[in-house]
Design a protein around this motif. Structure first.
Motif, PDB file in Angstrom:
ATOM      1  N   SER A 164       9.708 -13.383  -3.513  1.00 37.66           N
ATOM      2  CA  SER A 164       8.626 -14.348  -3.440  1.00 37.66           C
ATOM      3  C   SER A 164       7.327 -13.496  -3.573  1.00 37.66           C
ATOM      4  N   GLY A 165       7.035 -12.323  -3.327  1.00 40.00           N
ATOM      5  CA  GLY A 165       5.846 -11.590  -3.265  1.00 40.00           C
ATOM      6  C   GLY A 165       6.080  -9.972  -3.017  1.00 40.00           C
ATOM      7  N   VAL A 166       5.215  -9.286  -3.189  1.00 34.28           N
ATOM      8  CA  VAL A 166       5.312  -7.815  -3.052  1.00 34.28           C
ATOM      9  C   VAL A 166       4.218  -7.504  -2.260  1.00 34.28           C
ATOM     10  N   VAL A 167       4.518  -6.277  -1.413  1.00 35.23           N
ATOM     11  CA  VAL A 167       3.654  -5.967  -0.149  1.00 35.23           C
ATOM     12  C   VAL A 167       3.206  -4.430  -0.440  1.00 35.23           C
ATOM     13  N   SER A 168       2.079  -3.835  -0.424  1.00 34.43           N
ATOM     14  CA  SER A 168       1.828  -2.657  -0.318  1.00 34.43           C
ATOM     15  C   SER A 168       1.404  -2.388   1.252  1.00 34.43           C
ATOM     16  N   VAL A 169       2.132  -1.260   1.698  1.00 34.13           N
ATOM     17  CA  VAL A 169       1.927  -0.450   3.052  1.00 34.13           C
ATOM     18  C   VAL A 169       1.155   0.532   3.012  1.00 34.13           C
ATOM     19  N   SER A 170       0.014   0.790   2.755  1.00 36.19           N
ATOM     20  CA  SER A 170      -0.625   1.970   2.824  1.00 36.19           C
ATOM     21  C   SER A 170      -2.040   1.739   2.747  1.00 36.19           C
ATOM     22  N   GLY A 171      -3.056   2.499   2.006  1.00 35.34           N
ATOM     23  CA  GLY A 171      -4.376   2.226   2.119  1.00 35.34           C
ATOM     24  C   GLY A 171      -4.585   1.543   0.762  1.00 35.34           C
ATOM     25  N   ASP A 172      -6.080   1.687   0.203  1.00 35.38           N
ATOM     26  CA  ASP A 172      -6.439   1.080  -1.047  1.00 35.38           C
ATOM     27  C   ASP A 172      -5.850   1.413  -2.031  1.00 35.38           C
ATOM     28  N   GLY A 173      -5.611   2.677  -2.253  1.00 31.89           N
ATOM     29  CA  GLY A 173      -4.917   3.297  -3.102  1.00 31.89           C
ATOM     30  C   GLY A 173      -3.646   2.785  -3.768  1.00 31.89           C
ATOM     31  N   LEU A 174      -2.912   2.638  -2.564  1.00 34.88           N
ATOM     32  CA  LEU A 174      -1.326   2.027  -3.180  1.00 34.88           C
ATOM     33  C   LEU A 174      -1.538   0.544  -3.456  1.00 34.88           C
ATOM     34  N   ALA A 175      -2.588  -0.327  -2.942  1.00 37.06           N
ATOM     35  CA  ALA A 175      -2.742  -1.673  -3.068  1.00 37.06           C
ATOM     36  C   ALA A 175      -3.336  -1.641  -4.482  1.00 37.06           C
ATOM     37  N   HIS A 176      -4.035  -0.582  -5.159  1.00 35.45           N
ATOM     38  CA  HIS A 176      -4.481  -0.432  -6.650  1.00 35.45           C
ATOM     39  C   HIS A 176      -3.382  -0.371  -7.333  1.00 35.45           C
ATOM     40  N   GLU A 177      -2.353   0.494  -7.072  1.00 37.53           N
ATOM     41  CA  GLU A 177      -1.239   0.719  -7.755  1.00 37.53           C
ATOM     42  C   GLU A 177      -0.255  -0.519  -7.843  1.00 37.53           C
ATOM     43  N   VAL A 178      -0.036  -1.221  -6.706  1.00 38.14           N
ATOM     44  CA  VAL A 178       0.772  -2.566  -6.774  1.00 38.14           C
ATOM     45  C   VAL A 178       0.128  -3.435  -8.112  1.00 38.14           C
ATOM     46  N   LEU A 179      -1.061  -3.709  -7.748  1.00 38.84           N
ATOM     47  CA  LEU A 179      -1.841  -4.547  -8.445  1.00 38.84           C
ATOM     48  C   LEU A 179      -1.892  -4.388  -9.899  1.00 38.84           C
ATOM     49  N   ASN A 180      -1.752  -3.129 -10.309  1.00 38.67           N
ATOM     50  CA  ASN A 180      -1.960  -2.671 -11.622  1.00 38.67           C
ATOM     51  C   ASN A 180      -0.511  -2.533 -12.257  1.00 38.67           C
ATOM     52  N   GLY A 181       0.315  -2.289 -11.293  1.00 36.54           N
ATOM     53  CA  GLY A 181       1.870  -2.301 -11.634  1.00 36.54           C
ATOM     54  C   GLY A 181       2.280  -3.631 -12.333  1.00 36.54           C
ATOM     55  N   MET A 182       1.830  -4.927 -11.466  1.00 40.02           N
ATOM     56  CA  MET A 182       2.051  -6.088 -11.773  1.00 40.02           C
ATOM     57  C   MET A 182       1.274  -6.532 -13.266  1.00 40.02           C
ATOM     58  N   TYR A 183       0.053  -5.860 -13.354  1.00 37.67           N
ATOM     59  CA  TYR A 183      -0.821  -6.081 -14.325  1.00 37.67           C
ATOM     60  C   TYR A 183      -0.236  -5.666 -15.909  1.00 37.67           C
ATOM     61  N   GLY A 184       0.723  -4.430 -15.597  1.00 34.33           N
ATOM     62  CA  GLY A 184       1.191  -3.662 -16.806  1.00 34.33           C
ATOM     63  C   GLY A 184       2.442  -4.303 -17.117  1.00 34.33           C
ATOM     64  N   ARG A 185       2.970  -5.533 -16.515  1.00 32.52           N
ATOM     65  CA  ARG A 185       3.998  -6.333 -16.755  1.00 32.52           C
ATOM     66  C   ARG A 185       3.733  -7.069 -18.012  1.00 32.52           C
ATOM     67  N   ASP A 186       4.834  -7.339 -18.710  1.00 39.97           N
ATOM     68  CA  ASP A 186       4.927  -8.278 -19.844  1.00 39.97           C
ATOM     69  C   ASP A 186       4.446  -9.714 -19.605  1.00 39.97           C
ATOM     70  N   ASP A 187       4.893  -9.970 -18.244  1.00 40.54           N
ATOM     71  CA  ASP A 187       4.723 -11.367 -17.979  1.00 40.54           C
ATOM     72  C   ASP A 187       3.697 -11.585 -16.822  1.00 40.54           C
ATOM     73  N   TRP A 188       2.751 -10.615 -16.908  1.00 37.09           N
ATOM     74  CA  TRP A 188       1.512 -10.547 -16.035  1.00 37.09           C
ATOM     75  C   TRP A 188       0.840 -11.973 -15.896  1.00 37.09           C
TER      76      TRP A 188
END
Length: 438
Positions: A164-188
């Protein structure tokens, strides 16, 4: 009682305290427990702080995270009484807990943890959150990142159907990774407005989470337990992001793009990461004693409330449209910022909100005297310090850098290019945030 629960008499137990005779009612979105007897006392729990309501062994257990004496804490109240009354109360209270992705027991979060982030406390913070999520009946699947872009590459191809969701446990860098990982998906485009994104602060500065706490009117001291409340409640709200582009790639930013003094200190202070977010200020003082200026051009499209559709960015090599404004010369700081705080000690753009549809472009032009620089350091959110310092709400921006080796970051991560541009996307995605005044 309209929108409430008329209440009944129960045996009540708070935590490990003895049982007492009490009365419970739900009124104006508050759960009010009043003790009976010689010493009458009252406990008020906002419904918005409930994370679980469980009936077992003929008892109803309410778990919540309310503010008590201005600080959040986990409160567990057990009720014993007539079974039908308890079940009726259980049904009513469970209807007040958001059910992201279905029934409460079906919530399942995909969690990425960077165990090496910041001062190395991410795992310890997650342990606190995990225990609260277990009480709330939220399942988690945890992946510890082993290298840069681990989360980004994994998330691009992950099967998200059971989450139901994805969570980043870190600083702003991992949040950036997670957001862009979703952005890179075909179903974004299909998931961005329904698949929830949550943050547990585990880095040095945690600017995005600090800004969330500020908007939620929460104490930074309660950052971990508030992040647990956000995830446990499962309530999501709209959040903006910046659609960015350089000569070589496209990516999203939730924090912002920074050029000049701030990324210079951020990047070069990595050697003393053990000092936490204060490492940046040690380097900042040194830089202000011997300032460096950075040549280039800044273009921007001022924000306009009357314009509902933000135009697409021009091609990276084309001139900006005629309705954009251009500033050229030497700069100390340029920051296209989406968040209100830079870290735990620095409020940068007090007016910034999660979903206000605005990028705040902060520009500090050269020259700036040492006295003026110190004033800026002591109060970076003040805008009347000097005519060379200004902030403008914009819908889009472009930064053209004369020297591509100048310090430049996106979401506090190093970026190298001649030109970077971005525009606001609002609403952008869904964030797990329990916005409430209680």
């Amino acid at each position: 009682m309209i929108g409430g629960f008329s209440g009944a008499e129960y045996l009540v137990k708070r935590g490990k305290s003895p049982w007492f005779a009490g009365h419970l009612e739900v009124k104006h979105n508050d759960i009010i427990v009043t003790s009976r007897g010689r010493n009458v006392s009252e406990v008020i729990i906002p419904v918005s702080c409930l994370i679980s309501v469980t009936y077992r062994n003929s008892k109803l257990i309410l778990t919540s995270i309310p503010k008590i004496d201005y600080s959040r804490s986990v409160v567990e109240i057990s009720l014993a009484g007539e079974a039908q009354s308890l079940l009726k109360l259980s049904t009513f209270l469970n209807s007040k807990i958001p059910k992201a992705g279905g029934a409460q027991e079906e919530r399942n979060l995909l969690v990425y943890i960077n165990p090496f982030a910041g001062t190395g406390v991410a795992l310890a913070k997650w342990d606190v959150v995990k225990k609260i999520l277990k009480k709330a009946g939220v399942r988690t699947h945890v992946i510890r990142t082993k290298s840069q872009n681990h989360a980004l590459n994994h998330l691009r191809k992950a099967d998200l159907s059971e989450y139901s969701g994805v969570v980043s446990v870190s600083g702003d860098g991992l949040a950036h990774e997670v957001l862009n990982g979703m952005y890179g998906r075909d179903d974004w485009n299909q998931i961005r407005n329904k698949f929830n994104f949550g943050i547990v602060p585990g880095g040095s500065g945690n600017a995005i989470h600090c800004s969330l706490l500020y908007q939620m009117k929460e104490s930074f001291n309660d950052e971990v337990i508030v992040s647990a409340l956000n995830l446990a409640r499962g309530k999501s709200v709209d959040a903006d992001y910046i659609m960015c582009e350089t000569e070589n790639r496209k990516f999203l930013s939730m924090f912002g793009v920074s050029w000049g003094l701030i990324p210079d200190c951020d990047i070069n202070s990595e050697v003393i990461r053990w000092a936490g977010f204060m490492r940046v200020y040690i380097f900042l003082i040194l830089r202000l004693l011997s300032p460096r200026y950075y040549g280039g051009r800044v273009h921007f499209l001022p924000s306009n409330d009357k314009v509902k559709e933000i135009p697409e960015l021009p091609k990276i090599g084309d001139p900006v449209p005629k309705n954009w404004t251009t500033v050229e010369g030497d700069f100390l700081i340029v920051y296209a910022c989406k968040q209100s705080w830079l870290d735990y000690s620095t409020i940068f753009v007090p007016d910034a909100k999660l979903d206000d549809g605005i990028i705040y472009l902060v520009v500090c032009r050269a020259p700036l005297s040492l006295r003026e620089s110190i004033k800026l350091l002591l109060n970076p959110s003040a805008r009347d310090l000097h005519s060379n310092i200004f902030i403008v709400p914009v819908s889009a921006f472009r930064i053209e850098i004369n020297n591509p080796n100048d310090p430049l970051t996106v979401d506090a991560e190093k970026l190298t290019c001649h030109t970077v541009q971005g525009r606001i996307v609002s609403p952008g995605c869904k964030m797990l945030v329990n916005l409430t005044d209680k």
